[in-house]
Motif scaffolding. Structure first.
Motif, PDB file in Angstrom:
ATOM      1  N   THR A  87      44.521  32.288  31.664  1.00  0.00           N
ATOM      2  CA  THR A  87      45.619  32.514  30.722  1.00  0.00           C
ATOM      3  C   THR A  87      45.390  33.803  29.944  1.00  0.00           C
ATOM      4  O   THR A  87      46.305  34.625  29.799  1.00  0.00           O
ATOM      5  N   GLN A  88      44.156  34.004  29.438  1.00  0.00           N
ATOM      6  CA  GLN A  88      43.848  35.252  28.728  1.00  0.00           C
ATOM      7  C   GLN A  88      44.028  36.459  29.647  1.00  0.00           C
ATOM      8  O   GLN A  88      44.619  37.468  29.253  1.00  0.00           O
ATOM      9  N   LEU A  89      43.513  36.354  30.859  1.00  0.00           N
ATOM     10  CA  LEU A  89      43.618  37.457  31.811  1.00  0.00           C
ATOM     11  C   LEU A  89      45.075  37.746  32.165  1.00  0.00           C
ATOM     12  O   LEU A  89      45.468  38.909  32.275  1.00  0.00           O
ATOM     13  N   SER A  90      45.876  36.696  32.327  1.00  0.00           N
ATOM     14  CA  SER A  90      47.284  36.913  32.685  1.00  0.00           C
ATOM     15  C   SER A  90      48.029  37.617  31.559  1.00  0.00           C
ATOM     16  O   SER A  90      48.890  38.464  31.812  1.00  0.00           O
ATOM     17  N   ARG A  91      47.697  37.288  30.315  1.00  0.00           N
ATOM     18  CA  ARG A  91      48.332  37.984  29.176  1.00  0.00           C
ATOM     19  C   ARG A  91      47.943  39.456  29.153  1.00  0.00           C
ATOM     20  O   ARG A  91      48.783  40.328  28.904  1.00  0.00           O
ATOM     21  N   GLU A  92      46.676  39.747  29.389  1.00  0.00           N
ATOM     22  CA  GLU A  92      46.227  41.139  29.389  1.00  0.00           C
ATOM     23  C   GLU A  92      46.870  41.928  30.519  1.00  0.00           C
ATOM     24  O   GLU A  92      47.214  43.102  30.347  1.00  0.00           O
ATOM     25  N   ALA A  93      47.023  41.296  31.669  1.00  0.00           N
ATOM     26  CA  ALA A  93      47.563  41.970  32.845  1.00  0.00           C
ATOM     27  C   ALA A  93      49.088  41.940  32.904  1.00  0.00           C
ATOM     28  O   ALA A  93      49.684  42.572  33.774  1.00  0.00           O
ATOM     29  N   LEU A  94      49.713  41.184  31.991  1.00  0.00           N
ATOM     30  CA  LEU A  94      51.167  41.044  31.958  1.00  0.00           C
ATOM     31  C   LEU A  94      51.716  40.449  33.258  1.00  0.00           C
ATOM     32  O   LEU A  94      52.718  40.925  33.807  1.00  0.00           O
ATOM     33  N   GLN A  98      50.125  31.851  37.314  1.00  0.00           N
ATOM     34  CA  GLN A  98      50.027  31.571  38.756  1.00  0.00           C
ATOM     35  C   GLN A  98      49.569  32.808  39.520  1.00  0.00           C
ATOM     36  O   GLN A  98      48.722  32.719  40.415  1.00  0.00           O
ATOM     37  N   THR A  99      50.134  33.957  39.172  1.00  0.00           N
ATOM     38  CA  THR A  99      49.722  35.204  39.830  1.00  0.00           C
ATOM     39  C   THR A  99      48.250  35.485  39.550  1.00  0.00           C
ATOM     40  O   THR A  99      47.493  35.840  40.459  1.00  0.00           O
ATOM     41  N   MET A 100      47.846  35.289  38.290  1.00  0.00           N
ATOM     42  CA  MET A 100      46.451  35.554  37.931  1.00  0.00           C
ATOM     43  C   MET A 100      45.515  34.601  38.669  1.00  0.00           C
ATOM     44  O   MET A 100      44.438  35.007  39.105  1.00  0.00           O
ATOM     45  N   THR A 101      45.914  33.354  38.800  1.00  0.00           N
ATOM     46  CA  THR A 101      45.075  32.391  39.523  1.00  0.00           C
ATOM     47  C   THR A 101      44.837  32.868  40.952  1.00  0.00           C
ATOM     48  O   THR A 101      43.712  32.796  41.459  1.00  0.00           O
ATOM     49  N   GLY A 102      45.871  33.408  41.590  1.00  0.00           N
ATOM     50  CA  GLY A 102      45.719  33.941  42.948  1.00  0.00           C
ATOM     51  C   GLY A 102      44.782  35.128  42.999  1.00  0.00           C
ATOM     52  O   GLY A 102      43.933  35.238  43.897  1.00  0.00           O
ATOM     53  N   ILE A 103      44.906  36.033  42.028  1.00  0.00           N
ATOM     54  CA  ILE A 103      44.027  37.208  41.975  1.00  0.00           C
ATOM     55  C   ILE A 103      42.577  36.766  41.794  1.00  0.00           C
ATOM     56  O   ILE A 103      41.672  37.248  42.482  1.00  0.00           O
ATOM     57  N   VAL A 104      42.365  35.822  40.873  1.00  0.00           N
ATOM     58  CA  VAL A 104      41.002  35.344  40.596  1.00  0.00           C
ATOM     59  C   VAL A 104      40.419  34.641  41.824  1.00  0.00           C
ATOM     60  O   VAL A 104      39.244  34.841  42.156  1.00  0.00           O
ATOM     61  N   LYS A 105      41.222  33.845  42.506  1.00  0.00           N
ATOM     62  CA  LYS A 105      40.733  33.168  43.722  1.00  0.00           C
ATOM     63  C   LYS A 105      40.295  34.185  44.768  1.00  0.00           C
ATOM     64  O   LYS A 105      39.266  34.013  45.422  1.00  0.00           O
ATOM     65  N   ASN A 106      41.079  35.259  44.935  1.00  0.00           N
ATOM     66  CA  ASN A 106      40.709  36.296  45.905  1.00  0.00           C
ATOM     67  C   ASN A 106      39.427  37.011  45.496  1.00  0.00           C
ATOM     68  O   ASN A 106      38.574  37.298  46.340  1.00  0.00           O
ATOM     69  N   LEU A 107      39.285  37.290  44.201  1.00  0.00           N
ATOM     70  CA  LEU A 107      38.051  37.928  43.723  1.00  0.00           C
ATOM     71  C   LEU A 107      36.857  36.994  43.896  1.00  0.00           C
ATOM     72  O   LEU A 107      35.754  37.440  44.223  1.00  0.00           O
ATOM     73  N   GLU A 114      33.057  34.565  39.189  1.00  0.00           N
ATOM     74  CA  GLU A 114      32.764  33.140  39.313  1.00  0.00           C
ATOM     75  C   GLU A 114      33.554  32.407  38.242  1.00  0.00           C
ATOM     76  O   GLU A 114      33.862  32.968  37.186  1.00  0.00           O
ATOM     77  N   ARG A 115      33.904  31.178  38.551  1.00  0.00           N
ATOM     78  CA  ARG A 115      34.632  30.348  37.590  1.00  0.00           C
ATOM     79  C   ARG A 115      33.747  29.181  37.196  1.00  0.00           C
ATOM     80  O   ARG A 115      33.032  28.615  38.019  1.00  0.00           O
ATOM     81  N   ARG A 116      33.832  28.838  35.893  1.00  0.00           N
ATOM     82  CA  ARG A 116      33.092  27.675  35.410  1.00  0.00           C
ATOM     83  C   ARG A 116      33.884  27.039  34.274  1.00  0.00           C
ATOM     84  O   ARG A 116      34.688  27.695  33.614  1.00  0.00           O
ATOM     85  N   THR A 117      33.637  25.784  34.061  1.00  0.00           N
ATOM     86  CA  THR A 117      34.320  25.054  32.996  1.00  0.00           C
ATOM     87  C   THR A 117      33.807  25.518  31.640  1.00  0.00           C
ATOM     88  O   THR A 117      32.606  25.709  31.445  1.00  0.00           O
ATOM     89  N   SER A 118      34.724  25.680  30.701  1.00  0.00           N
ATOM     90  CA  SER A 118      34.362  26.089  29.346  1.00  0.00           C
ATOM     91  C   SER A 118      33.549  24.995  28.671  1.00  0.00           C
ATOM     92  O   SER A 118      33.902  23.820  28.751  1.00  0.00           O
ATOM     93  N   PRO A 119      32.468  25.368  28.002  1.00  0.00           N
ATOM     94  CA  PRO A 119      31.680  24.360  27.297  1.00  0.00           C
ATOM     95  C   PRO A 119      32.431  23.792  26.077  1.00  0.00           C
ATOM     96  O   PRO A 119      32.137  22.689  25.627  1.00  0.00           O
TER      97      PRO A 119
END
Length: 184
Positions: A87-94, A98-107, A114-119
């Protein structure tokens, strides 16, 4: 930027200055109201054309790193070590989440993030750079900076400063532009 491209850019800038000074050129047709016909309708197109030219050059350069421009931007947002949610990344990237989730999955598939659950919030997933992602972000930044410098090399210091001032004025004027026309 090749010498041919630099010469074309300088020629276009010079032609623009000449049209400005002489009041000639296709966009300089007088309307009788002191306004220039076509200029207002083309401002966004000129800005977009310049942006697309720069982005196309960056996309070409980033292919060597197996990155897209949006992927490069996300890596740049993560430089410095702070993990961020999609969500933070999608706001920064405008872009949408959903689009950001796809970009992150590809990266992630490339081993760059890497993705991890927030503590703090069990439902929030945080994204951070891997060591390979840090190195790729550095290399991508060098490419991007080199391209930006190449574009700026086509402008004099005065032209560059003027362009920044004018773009800032456009950004400040856009939110209120046309309001008089919309109010009775």
């Amino acid at each position: 930027m090749t010498d041919h491209m630099k010469n074309q850019t300088k020629h276009a800038i010079r032609a623009g200055h000449e049209a400005e000074e002489t009041g000639s050129g296709p966009a300089a047709e007088e309307t009788g109201t002191g306004q220039v016909a076509g200029a207002a309708g083309n401002l966004g197109a000129h800005i977009k054309r310049a942006d697309q030219a720069i982005m196309a050059r960056k996309a070409e350069a980033l292919r060597g790193l197996d990155l897209t421009v949006p992927q490069c931007r996300v890596l740049g947002f993560l430089v410095g070590g702070a993990a961020k949610s999609c969500t933070q990344l999608s706001r920064e990237a405008l872009v949408t989440s959903q689009t950001m989730t796809g970009i992150v999955k590809n990266l992630e598939a490339k081993g760059l993030v890497e993705r991890r659950t927030s503590p703090d919030h069990g439902r929030v997933v945080l994204v951070s750079l891997t060591p390979a992602g840090i190195e790729t972000a550095r290399r991508a930044s060098v490419l991007s900076d080199t391209i930006e410098r190449g574009v700026l090399d086509a402008l004099s210091d005065g032209d560059h400063a003027l362009l920044i001032r004018l773009l800032d004025r456009v950004a400040e004027a856009a939110p209120v532009a046309g309001i008089r026309l919309l109010t009775p």
